[in-house]
Design an enzyme around this catalytic site. Structure first.
Site, mmCIF file in Angstrom:
data_model
loop_
_atom_site.group_PDB
_atom_site.id
_atom_site.type_symbol
_atom_site.label_atom_id
_atom_site.label_comp_id
_atom_site.label_asym_id
_atom_site.label_seq_id
_atom_site.Cartn_x
_atom_site.Cartn_y
_atom_site.Cartn_z
ATOM 1 N N HIS A 99 0.870 -1.201 0.000
ATOM 2 C CA HIS A 99 0.000 0.000 0.000
ATOM 3 C C HIS A 99 0.894 1.234 0.000
ATOM 4 O O HIS A 99 1.448 1.612 1.027
ATOM 5 C CB HIS A 99 -0.908 0.012 1.241
ATOM 6 C CG HIS A 99 -1.844 1.181 1.282
ATOM 7 N ND1 HIS A 99 -3.189 1.054 1.533
ATOM 8 C CD2 HIS A 99 -1.649 2.508 1.105
ATOM 9 C CE1 HIS A 99 -3.761 2.246 1.510
ATOM 10 N NE2 HIS A 99 -2.833 3.159 1.247
ATOM 11 N N HIS A 135 1.581 5.355 -1.739
ATOM 12 C CA HIS A 135 1.231 6.521 -2.565
ATOM 13 C C HIS A 135 2.506 7.104 -3.152
ATOM 14 O O HIS A 135 3.418 7.470 -2.404
ATOM 15 C CB HIS A 135 0.532 7.589 -1.714
ATOM 16 C CG HIS A 135 -0.729 7.097 -1.086
ATOM 17 N ND1 HIS A 135 -1.953 7.193 -1.704
ATOM 18 C CD2 HIS A 135 -0.954 6.463 0.091
ATOM 19 C CE1 HIS A 135 -2.884 6.654 -0.917
ATOM 20 N NE2 HIS A 135 -2.298 6.203 0.173
ATOM 21 N N LEU A 136 2.558 7.209 -4.475
ATOM 22 C CA LEU A 136 3.743 7.794 -5.135
ATOM 23 C C LEU A 136 3.451 9.138 -5.773
ATOM 24 O O LEU A 136 4.357 9.803 -6.245
ATOM 25 C CB LEU A 136 4.285 6.837 -6.205
ATOM 26 C CG LEU A 136 5.040 5.608 -5.720
ATOM 27 C CD1 LEU A 136 5.490 4.764 -6.918
ATOM 28 C CD2 LEU A 136 6.235 5.980 -4.856
ATOM 29 N N ASN A 164 -5.117 7.221 -6.153
ATOM 30 C CA ASN A 164 -5.828 8.464 -5.802
ATOM 31 C C ASN A 164 -5.071 9.706 -6.265
ATOM 32 O O ASN A 164 -4.754 10.590 -5.479
ATOM 33 C CB ASN A 164 -6.152 8.526 -4.299
ATOM 34 C CG ASN A 164 -4.928 8.524 -3.400
ATOM 35 O OD1 ASN A 164 -3.884 7.999 -3.759
ATOM 36 N ND2 ASN A 164 -5.052 9.114 -2.223
ATOM 37 N N LYS A 168 -9.262 -0.429 -6.053
ATOM 38 C CA LYS A 168 -9.307 0.243 -4.759
ATOM 39 C C LYS A 168 -10.651 0.897 -4.507
ATOM 40 O O LYS A 168 -11.132 1.680 -5.337
ATOM 41 C CB LYS A 168 -8.206 1.308 -4.714
ATOM 42 C CG LYS A 168 -8.132 2.091 -3.413
ATOM 43 C CD LYS A 168 -7.626 1.231 -2.264
ATOM 44 C CE LYS A 168 -7.824 1.912 -0.926
ATOM 45 N NZ LYS A 168 -6.624 2.574 -0.438
ATOM 46 N N HIS A 176 -10.414 1.095 1.688
ATOM 47 C CA HIS A 176 -10.218 2.078 2.754
ATOM 48 C C HIS A 176 -11.450 1.964 3.637
ATOM 49 O O HIS A 176 -12.517 2.456 3.285
ATOM 50 C CB HIS A 176 -10.052 3.495 2.192
ATOM 51 C CG HIS A 176 -9.854 4.516 3.274
ATOM 52 N ND1 HIS A 176 -8.674 5.179 3.468
ATOM 53 C CD2 HIS A 176 -10.693 4.946 4.254
ATOM 54 C CE1 HIS A 176 -8.786 5.984 4.523
ATOM 55 N NE2 HIS A 176 -10.010 5.865 5.009
ATOM 56 N N HIS A 236 -4.682 -0.665 5.670
ATOM 57 C CA HIS A 236 -4.207 0.118 6.816
ATOM 58 C C HIS A 236 -5.137 0.007 8.026
ATOM 59 O O HIS A 236 -5.704 0.999 8.471
ATOM 60 C CB HIS A 236 -3.926 1.577 6.442
ATOM 61 C CG HIS A 236 -4.980 2.305 5.649
ATOM 62 N ND1 HIS A 236 -6.324 2.229 5.920
ATOM 63 C CD2 HIS A 236 -4.876 3.162 4.605
ATOM 64 C CE1 HIS A 236 -6.987 2.996 5.078
ATOM 65 N NE2 HIS A 236 -6.133 3.566 4.256
ATOM 66 N N LEU A 264 -4.917 9.167 7.935
ATOM 67 C CA LEU A 264 -6.202 8.474 7.985
ATOM 68 C C LEU A 264 -6.019 7.019 7.582
ATOM 69 O O LEU A 264 -5.266 6.763 6.654
ATOM 70 C CB LEU A 264 -7.212 9.164 7.050
ATOM 71 C CG LEU A 264 -7.643 10.555 7.547
ATOM 72 C CD1 LEU A 264 -8.466 11.269 6.487
ATOM 73 C CD2 LEU A 264 -8.447 10.433 8.849
ATOM 74 N N ASP A 324 1.469 2.671 3.568
ATOM 75 C CA ASP A 324 0.622 3.848 3.387
ATOM 76 C C ASP A 324 1.469 5.118 3.434
ATOM 77 O O ASP A 324 0.981 6.165 3.860
ATOM 78 C CB ASP A 324 -0.517 3.887 4.414
ATOM 79 C CG ASP A 324 -1.603 4.880 4.042
ATOM 80 O OD1 ASP A 324 -1.652 5.306 2.870
ATOM 81 O OD2 ASP A 324 -2.396 5.240 4.927
HETATM 82 N N1 LIG Z 1 -3.396 7.717 4.639
HETATM 83 C C1 LIG Z 1 -3.545 9.018 4.527
HETATM 84 O O1 LIG Z 1 -3.664 9.694 5.561
HETATM 85 N N2 LIG Z 1 -3.578 9.632 3.326
HETATM 86 C C2 LIG Z 1 -3.566 9.000 2.037
HETATM 87 C C3 LIG Z 1 -4.879 8.450 1.644
HETATM 88 C C4 LIG Z 1 -5.271 7.155 2.346
HETATM 89 O O2 LIG Z 1 -4.555 6.169 2.290
HETATM 90 O O3 LIG Z 1 -6.340 7.104 2.962
HETATM 91 C C5 LIG Z 1 -3.097 10.043 1.002
HETATM 92 O O4 LIG Z 1 -3.246 9.794 -0.198
HETATM 93 O O5 LIG Z 1 -2.560 11.078 1.400
HETATM 94 ZN ZN LIG Z 2 -3.196 5.123 1.576
HETATM 95 ZN ZN LIG Z 3 -6.727 5.008 2.851
#
Ligand SMILES: NC(=O)N[C@@H](CC(=O)O)C(=O)O
Ligand SMILES: [Zn+2]
Ligand SMILES: [Zn+2]
Length: 348
Positions: free
Chosen positions: A13, A15-16, A41, A99, A136, A174, A219, A247
């Site tokens: 999991h 985010h890039l 996202n 997702k 999520h 998560h 989150l 995450d």
């Molecule tokens: N985990 C987070 O607090 N933020 C994530 C989004 C997500 O995974 O819910 C994001 O894209 O910033």
């Molecule tokens: Zn995330």
């Molecule tokens: Zn999330």
């Protein structure tokens, strides 16, 4: 134990982001992880296989020379995703999951699903083709307290979803509560969960005691100590259902340290070291390889990585920030603080 050798881990999991932000962060993950499940996202979100394959090309182009890091792509489920699109995703061989963001639950979730009933045919197709749905798991109704949103999601959304689609593979993403850990532990083998390093290491005091610390705001939000303990117990239990998902969620310093700060912790620069710290605290380093390197591929039906990394007990200081997009900087978790483990590449 002062050193431990592991099959190279993967991040299930991550985010890039895109563009200059992608270029700024991808090397941190690629230095440690063999593969990562890339969250869709973006703005606009990655809703089709065509968009996912273009995004994959941009990630590959942003990698350091010689990197063998493999991005595993995902689609962002919307109210209008078609079963045909799911079939295209599976056929691509490069999209590994879909997702589900409940609309309004988190960063860039405005295009998320408003009612799962709209997605029934697409979810049935996922179940038929064996592609996992990544969830999520938080309700978004305003009357539900933010600390209860995950537990309420299990009853209101997760259980009905699995009753309707009993063969669907689901990753509860998560997880942050004892409720979610217990739910996943007692669910069939088609249900897995990712757990972040920060939820294994910290409870909500870390974010709120002695001043508000925006870099710990993510989150789902950090919970009480008893939930942290339950997550650590699940991660170190040896159960195949729980696996590593950082995450790691980059946001520029100014967007975090703000009167309305973004949710997300940037953990990629010390991802495996943070997990090692958490496992070490309960004397469970021997369980780290299963959690970080074996359980994830097993759930996704992939082979573990063929190469290895070595973790050594040795202290170093996390930089206070790194360069980010557009002349901004990004603050990693534990900026300026001491980390007790260091990851080194073997077989490089
Ligand atoms: N985990 C987070 O607090 N933020 C994530 C989004 C997500 O995974 O819910 C994001 O894209 O910033
Ligand atoms: Zn995330
Ligand atoms: Zn999330």
């Amino acid at each position: 134990m002062d050193a431990i050798t592991l099959t190279r881990p993967d991040d299930w999991h991550l985010h890039l982001r895109d563009g200059a932000a992608l270029n700024a962060v991808v090397a941190h993950t690629a230095a440690q992880m063999g593969r990562a499940i890339i969250m869709p996202n973006l703005t606009p979100p990655v809703t089709t296989t065509a968009l996912a394959l273009e995004y994959r090309d941009r990630i590959l182009a942003a990698l350091p020379e010689g990197s063998r890091f493999e991005p595993l792509m995902t689609l962002y489920l919307t109210d209008t995703t078609t079963p045909d699109e799911i079939e295209r995703a599976v056929q691509s061989g490069l999209v590994k999951a879909v997702k589900l963001y409940p609309a309004g639950a988190t960063t860039n979730s405005a295009s998320g699903v408003t009612d799962l009933a709209h997605c029934d045919a697409s979810i049935a197709m996922l179940a038929r083709l064996g592609m996992p749905l990544l969830v999520h798991g938080e309700v978004t109704t305003p009357e539900i307290d933010i600390f209860d949103r995950e537990a309420v999601f299990i009853e209101r959304v997760m259980k009905p979803l699995l009753e309707r689609h009993p063969t669907l593979k689901v990753v509860f993403e998560h997880i942050t509560t004892a409720d979610a850990a217990a739910f996943v532990a007692s669910a069939p083998d088609t249900i897995g969960a990712t757990i972040t390093a920060h939820h294994l290491l910290y409870n909500r005091n870390k974010m709120l005691v002695g001043g508000i610390r925006p870099h710990y705001y993510c989150l789902p939000i950090l919970k009480r100590e008893r939930h942290r303990e339950a997550l650590l117990e699940a991660a170190t239990s040896g159960s195949h259902k729980f696996f590593l998902g950082t995450d790691s969620a980059p946001h520029a310093k100014g967007d975090k340290e703000s009167s309305c700060g973004c949710a997300g912790a940037y953990t990629a620069p010390a991802a495996i070291e943070l997990y090692a710290t958490a496992f070490d605290q309960v004397g469970a380093l021997d369980r780290l390889e299963g959690f970080a390197s074996l359980n994830g591929p097993r759930f996704y039906g992939l082979a573990p990585n063929a190469d290895r990394v070595r973790l050594e007990r040795s202290t170093w200081t996390m930089p206070k920030s790194f360069p980010y997009a557009d002349g901004q900087t990004i603050v990693p978790l534990l900026a300026g603080e001491t980390i007790g483990w260091k990851c080194r590449d073997l077989d490089a």
